[in-house]
Design a protein around this motif. Sequence first.
Motif, PDB file in Angstrom:
ATOM      1  N   ASN A  83      31.105  42.927  90.477  1.00 28.23           N
ATOM      2  CA  ASN A  83      31.517  42.401  91.769  1.00 28.23           C
ATOM      3  C   ASN A  83      31.511  40.870  91.772  1.00 28.23           C
ATOM      4  N   LYS A  84      31.933  40.284  92.864  1.00 33.47           N
ATOM      5  CA  LYS A  84      32.104  38.836  92.945  1.00 33.47           C
ATOM      6  C   LYS A  84      30.785  38.082  92.712  1.00 33.47           C
ATOM      7  N   THR A  85      29.715  38.560  93.313  1.00 33.65           N
ATOM      8  CA  THR A  85      28.413  37.898  93.140  1.00 33.65           C
ATOM      9  C   THR A  85      27.968  37.945  91.688  1.00 33.65           C
ATOM     10  N   ASP A 150      38.767  33.130  92.773  1.00 37.82           N
ATOM     11  CA  ASP A 150      39.777  34.137  93.105  1.00 37.82           C
ATOM     12  C   ASP A 150      39.373  35.547  92.683  1.00 37.82           C
ATOM     13  N   GLU A 152      37.678  38.868  92.555  1.00 35.92           N
ATOM     14  CA  GLU A 152      36.830  39.742  93.364  1.00 35.92           C
ATOM     15  C   GLU A 152      36.132  40.783  92.496  1.00 35.92           C
ATOM     16  N   GLU A 153      36.784  41.178  91.415  1.00 34.57           N
ATOM     17  CA  GLU A 153      36.236  42.161  90.479  1.00 34.57           C
ATOM     18  C   GLU A 153      36.593  41.764  89.053  1.00 34.57           C
TER      19      GLU A 153
END
Length: 292
Positions: A83-85, A150, A152-153
Amino acid sequence: MIFVTDFDGTLYRDDRTISNVDIETIEKLGKLNVKRVIATGRSFYSALKVIPEHFPIDYLIFSSGAGVMEWENKKIIKTYSLNKTQIENTVKILIENKCDFMLHKKIPDNHYFYYHKSSNSSSAAEGDFDKRRSIYSAYSEELDDAAVADLEEACQFVVVIPYNTLLSHTEIYEDLKEKLKKTEGLHIIRATSPIDKKTLWIEIFPEGVSKAHGIKTIADRLFLDYNSTAALGNDFNDLDMLRWVKNPFVVENAPMELKKEFITVKSNNENGFTDAVNKYLDIKNLTNAGDE
């Protein structure tokens, strides 16, 4: 029952071919109602470049378990993503530690990647790193802040560590693993580069990604249990599946640490796959049980 084999350095010979003997053995397994699985670190795209479209297998586990595919219809039945984090935190840690790495987009486009090269790269790391970047030159671009923002995954990171380091590869791997613990939900896999067969690759995936989990996905789908599983591998990124299946084997060209732990068969260049299958069939007494 399921028989799983790694690809590069296991089923795939050093001359980049699969022997006719091993192909006949794969076909024999099909006649014995054994499900045939290739489990590879290669991406979906890379695997399809080297495995013929109508190759006689039932499932493909690719990207070290980040994806699972039904082979006959090429349907992807399982995927995982960072994931983004996780992406942002991992990029920060790797750059702070002056690592050379590649960040791959999510499946099925995970042959596309961003790359980051630190200012203190050694010539050994540059050789392997640059060779991989050259192979995928049409699918790679340099990582920058905008790209990180940009995304997200993503599928995975590949960290490239040279072979001529002061610390052992085990020490480097364990040290980076410890630093990455700051980010929750990661799974870290050690592998040897298939390019120069010496450079250490540290692959960073979301939690749940492994060849073992890929096998379990297939076994659950087919209502098969642990006792019906066997696998053949050649490197550290096969450890999870080798330790999970009931009947594990490694080829002669595997690292000594693996050969000490698992039954060793002939090398990838000497039909090691067929040797492992024959031993498996003897264990299971399946040689003449094609109708079971």
